[in-house]
Design an enzyme around this catalytic site. Sequence first.
Site, PDB file in Angstrom:
ATOM      1  N   ASP A 175      35.202 -23.319 -13.357  1.00 39.15           N
ATOM      2  CA  ASP A 175      35.406 -24.718 -12.945  1.00 39.15           C
ATOM      3  C   ASP A 175      36.611 -25.333 -13.645  1.00 39.15           C
ATOM      4  OD1 ASP A 175      33.231 -24.497 -11.360  1.00 39.15           O
ATOM      5  OD2 ASP A 175      31.926 -25.825 -12.513  1.00 39.15           O
ATOM      6  N   GLU A 214      39.328 -23.939 -14.861  1.00 37.67           N
ATOM      7  CA  GLU A 214      40.598 -23.441 -14.314  1.00 37.67           C
ATOM      8  C   GLU A 214      40.879 -24.071 -12.948  1.00 37.67           C
ATOM      9  OE1 GLU A 214      41.484 -19.197 -14.603  1.00 37.67           O
ATOM     10  OE2 GLU A 214      39.772 -19.023 -15.945  1.00 37.67           O
ATOM     11  N   PHE A 215      39.821 -24.180 -12.121  1.00 42.60           N
ATOM     12  CA  PHE A 215      39.982 -24.795 -10.801  1.00 42.60           C
ATOM     13  C   PHE A 215      40.470 -26.236 -10.937  1.00 42.60           C
ATOM     14  CE2 PHE A 215      38.574 -27.302  -7.210  1.00 42.60           C
ATOM     15  CZ  PHE A 215      38.891 -26.502  -6.119  1.00 42.60           C
ATOM     16  N   ASP A 216      39.797 -27.002 -11.821  1.00 41.33           N
ATOM     17  CA  ASP A 216      40.153 -28.409 -11.987  1.00 41.33           C
ATOM     18  C   ASP A 216      41.582 -28.573 -12.505  1.00 41.33           C
ATOM     19  OD1 ASP A 216      37.725 -29.292 -11.050  1.00 41.33           O
ATOM     20  OD2 ASP A 216      36.797 -29.416 -13.023  1.00 41.33           O
ATOM     21  N   SER A 243      32.726 -36.973  -3.671  1.00 43.10           N
ATOM     22  CA  SER A 243      32.736 -36.310  -4.966  1.00 43.10           C
ATOM     23  C   SER A 243      33.085 -37.333  -6.041  1.00 43.10           C
ATOM     24  CB  SER A 243      33.763 -35.173  -4.971  1.00 43.10           C
ATOM     25  OG  SER A 243      35.061 -35.691  -4.768  1.00 43.10           O
ATOM     26  N   GLU A 288      23.447 -39.741 -16.637  1.00 43.04           N
ATOM     27  CA  GLU A 288      22.560 -38.707 -16.063  1.00 43.04           C
ATOM     28  C   GLU A 288      23.132 -37.332 -16.351  1.00 43.04           C
ATOM     29  OE1 GLU A 288      21.551 -41.477 -12.140  1.00 43.04           O
ATOM     30  OE2 GLU A 288      22.736 -39.647 -11.932  1.00 43.04           O
ATOM     31  N   LYS A 306      24.414 -33.761 -15.351  1.00 47.20           N
ATOM     32  CA  LYS A 306      25.084 -33.257 -14.145  1.00 47.20           C
ATOM     33  C   LYS A 306      24.585 -31.834 -13.906  1.00 47.20           C
ATOM     34  CE  LYS A 306      29.633 -32.725 -11.991  1.00 47.20           C
ATOM     35  NZ  LYS A 306      29.423 -31.346 -11.528  1.00 47.20           N
ATOM     36  N   ASP A 320      23.861 -28.196 -12.412  1.00 43.27           N
ATOM     37  CA  ASP A 320      24.709 -27.177 -11.789  1.00 43.27           C
ATOM     38  C   ASP A 320      23.906 -26.537 -10.660  1.00 43.27           C
ATOM     39  OD1 ASP A 320      26.890 -25.626 -11.317  1.00 43.27           O
ATOM     40  OD2 ASP A 320      26.502 -24.208 -12.928  1.00 43.27           O
ATOM     41  N   ARG A 377      25.712 -30.858   1.367  1.00 38.52           N
ATOM     42  CA  ARG A 377      26.888 -31.716   1.252  1.00 38.52           C
ATOM     43  C   ARG A 377      27.978 -31.331   2.254  1.00 38.52           C
ATOM     44  NH1 ARG A 377      30.328 -31.998  -4.257  1.00 38.52           N
ATOM     45  NH2 ARG A 377      31.019 -34.144  -4.091  1.00 38.52           N
ATOM     46  N   GLU A 423      19.903 -32.663  -6.402  1.00 31.16           N
ATOM     47  CA  GLU A 423      20.486 -31.346  -6.633  1.00 31.16           C
ATOM     48  C   GLU A 423      19.383 -30.304  -6.628  1.00 31.16           C
ATOM     49  OE1 GLU A 423      24.541 -29.925  -7.799  1.00 31.16           O
ATOM     50  OE2 GLU A 423      23.739 -31.879  -7.200  1.00 31.16           O
ATOM     51  N   TYR A 425      18.397 -38.284  -7.522  1.00 33.32           N
ATOM     52  CA  TYR A 425      19.072 -39.259  -8.379  1.00 33.32           C
ATOM     53  C   TYR A 425      19.843 -40.350  -7.636  1.00 33.32           C
ATOM     54  CZ  TYR A 425      22.678 -35.721  -7.447  1.00 33.32           C
ATOM     55  OH  TYR A 425      23.514 -34.821  -6.835  1.00 33.32           O
ATOM     56  N   LYS A 483      27.459 -43.862 -14.338  1.00 34.36           N
ATOM     57  CA  LYS A 483      27.520 -44.791 -13.211  1.00 34.36           C
ATOM     58  C   LYS A 483      27.332 -46.222 -13.700  1.00 34.36           C
ATOM     59  CE  LYS A 483      25.125 -41.426 -10.221  1.00 34.36           C
ATOM     60  NZ  LYS A 483      23.864 -41.153  -9.479  1.00 34.36           N
ATOM     61  N   LYS A 489      32.794 -33.366 -17.688  1.00 39.36           N
ATOM     62  CA  LYS A 489      32.378 -31.969 -17.568  1.00 39.36           C
ATOM     63  C   LYS A 489      32.587 -31.244 -18.888  1.00 39.36           C
ATOM     64  CE  LYS A 489      32.719 -29.742 -13.720  1.00 39.36           C
ATOM     65  NZ  LYS A 489      33.213 -29.020 -12.527  1.00 39.36           N
ATOM     66  N   CYS A 532      27.088  10.816 -15.190  1.00 40.51           N
ATOM     67  CA  CYS A 532      25.999  10.033 -15.777  1.00 40.51           C
ATOM     68  C   CYS A 532      26.041  10.159 -17.300  1.00 40.51           C
ATOM     69  CB  CYS A 532      24.650  10.526 -15.244  1.00 40.51           C
ATOM     70  SG  CYS A 532      23.233   9.697 -16.005  1.00 40.51           S
ATOM     71  N   CYS A 560      22.608  12.254 -18.335  1.00 35.66           N
ATOM     72  CA  CYS A 560      22.310  13.632 -17.948  1.00 35.66           C
ATOM     73  C   CYS A 560      23.530  14.415 -17.479  1.00 35.66           C
ATOM     74  CB  CYS A 560      21.223  13.659 -16.868  1.00 35.66           C
ATOM     75  SG  CYS A 560      21.762  12.964 -15.280  1.00 35.66           S
ATOM     76  N   CYS A 570      23.559   7.706 -10.258  1.00 34.23           N
ATOM     77  CA  CYS A 570      23.218   9.069 -10.671  1.00 34.23           C
ATOM     78  C   CYS A 570      22.123   9.556  -9.734  1.00 34.23           C
ATOM     79  CB  CYS A 570      22.716   9.077 -12.116  1.00 34.23           C
ATOM     80  SG  CYS A 570      21.973  10.656 -12.610  1.00 34.23           S
ATOM     81  N   CYS A 591      16.837  12.729 -15.019  1.00 37.35           N
ATOM     82  CA  CYS A 591      17.585  11.750 -15.809  1.00 37.35           C
ATOM     83  C   CYS A 591      16.599  10.836 -16.532  1.00 37.35           C
ATOM     84  CB  CYS A 591      18.503  10.940 -14.897  1.00 37.35           C
ATOM     85  SG  CYS A 591      19.555   9.763 -15.764  1.00 37.35           S
TER      86      CYS A 591
END
Length: 670
Positions: free
Chosen positions: A34, A36-38, A83, A113, A115, A117, A136, A173, A225, A288, A312, A406, A409, A424, A430
């Site tokens: 998350d 890296e995305f943000d 969002s 509240e 958050k 996941d 959503r 959620e 919520y 909020k 976050k 393996c 064995c 295997c 085994c």
Amino acid sequence: MSMFEIKDKMDALVTELNQHTYNYYVLAMPTIADYEFDKKLEELAQLEQAYPEYADPNSPTQKVGGDITKTFNTVRHKWPMLSLGNTYNEQDLRDFDERVRKAIGDDFEYVCELKFDGLSMSLTYENGALVRAVTRGDGTQGDDVTANIKTIHSIPHKVKGENIPETFEIRGEVFMHRAAFDRLNKEREELGEVTYANPRNFAAGTVKMQDSKEVKKRPLDCFLYGLYTDKQVFKTHWESLEAVKQWGFHVCEHTKLAGSIEEVLDFIHYWDEARFKLSYDIDGIVIKVNSYGQQQELGFTAKSPRWAISYKYKAAEVQTVLEKVTYQVGRTGAVTPVANLKPVVLAGTTVKRATLHNADEITRLDLHEGDTVLVEKGGEIIPKIIKVNLDLRKPGTKAIHFIENCPECGTPLIRKEGEAAYYCTNEDGCGPQIVGKIQHFIGRKAMNIDGLGDETIETFYKRGLVRHISDLYKLHDKADELKSIERFGEKSIENMLKGIEQSKQMPFEKVLFGLGIRYVGETVAKKLAKGVKNIDNLAAASLEELTAIDEIGVRIADSINEYFAKNSNVAQINELKDAGLCFEVKESSNKPQSDKLNGKTFVISGVFEKYSRDELKNLIEENGGKILSSISAKLDFLVAGDNMGPSKLEKATKLNIKMISEVELEEMIE
């Protein structure tokens, strides 16, 4: 950068982020953290602000969710599911607080509240009854998953109380507790199926399953919520939360009313540590403005409210050194790579190992011996390596390649087309596979043998007391050897032998599940036992005969045929027969409970609140009724549930077939 390079950079970010968005919302299989995305999203937004002439209308900065899947009916949200603005630092929260104060003054409160996941969900109630559940989606429209959501026990189908609007929407959620995730993922691993990376993915994948009976088997939960109504019933968000609790909704108890930004920050600091003690995952805190009137005054931007923000937490991560990669062999023969790390403290615990999932993950990370790696423990239950610090890689180190044989064995590993794991094939020679099969056999859901545990089976195997499942039933002849085992007293031996003897009374479906045939889980074993009646019929069944059994597909049928094609498996079954185990359905278990439905015919259609369709089928048959496969003039009753197919409804109406509910069926029997 030149203008051409800036345009190329922006286009590349749009393409990359849209793909990650699709992976997250639609496939429920994210491929990037998350954080890296943000950061990439923030970089794109800054570029778009500086160079608006190059902005792409399909940019993810203009979206609030993902695309719509094609497998469910699409429903438009009455109130858009916007969002929230995200931040990872406290200064942004103070800036948010300053903007709020400039707009509405100093007289206001915040609601803090957790958050969660999970998967955002919107529930619509009319006259107190749940009528629709929608994901959503892209924020303006989502997938109708009502039948699946009705299987979640914490979501009421009917609500009662004071001040309940005639029509209202409540949002929350859907999530999965970590303990349930661990158990279900372990079952998938034992069946040789791809495991989910974290509880959020498992919950999202479950909600979007096509068969609500399967959804019912997976324990999901839901926190609510947010209340939405045409006419404002309450003055504040806090009042609405207190009210919906009284109506019967599951509201998280870890919610706080805060009078200042300092109290908000205290709440955030507390849960940064305490979150790891929860039974479910959170990835931040939502803040909020409490008053609905003040919320209206603050208003919205194009994609998010100005009266709310989410802080976050960064996924708990730490840098350490990869010491070596080892490999584990499971009951099915699947070989899993494990990273052995220089011990390091992460999220309050000392981490020495991290999952590498499969060969593809090793290739993706481009792991080398002695690499310095970044380990994350956020949504992941087991720590995971997320990337290699290439700046610290020592020159001349060798790349790590998945083993070819393996580790237990030495048998050459194989990888079947379309599967991620290497296997295997030496299942009879085994050690971990043999021990795993016996441990599976004695388990609670299979033979449920008292006095035996996983460690005991390992000890017995090392001492040569058991090599096959059938050897358990020969232990009564090895009393002297058993007494020589440390911490294994006479009373323990007596209880174990008694448990083994009692297991001979277990029904055929339990024995069949206990055999550990690949893809034959607990439910499939029940279907097969009912369909074939005994083990000889199962062994002789063709692919066509097996797939004709309810819910048995080609993959399961192929696996069953492969199992019985091996002489060693047939020999084991013969030995278990000789030991006295049950390999046929006992007629007594099929005797009707009553004849109250004798001579009556039924078709079952739709989704039901109290029973699964299989349970209704059993109930009818146990009381003398007969199940038909289709609607015709010969049919007496159509047991109708929610979301019944329109063609069946039309045909039943045309033929004047009597339609009854599950409650009316119960009344007929009672």
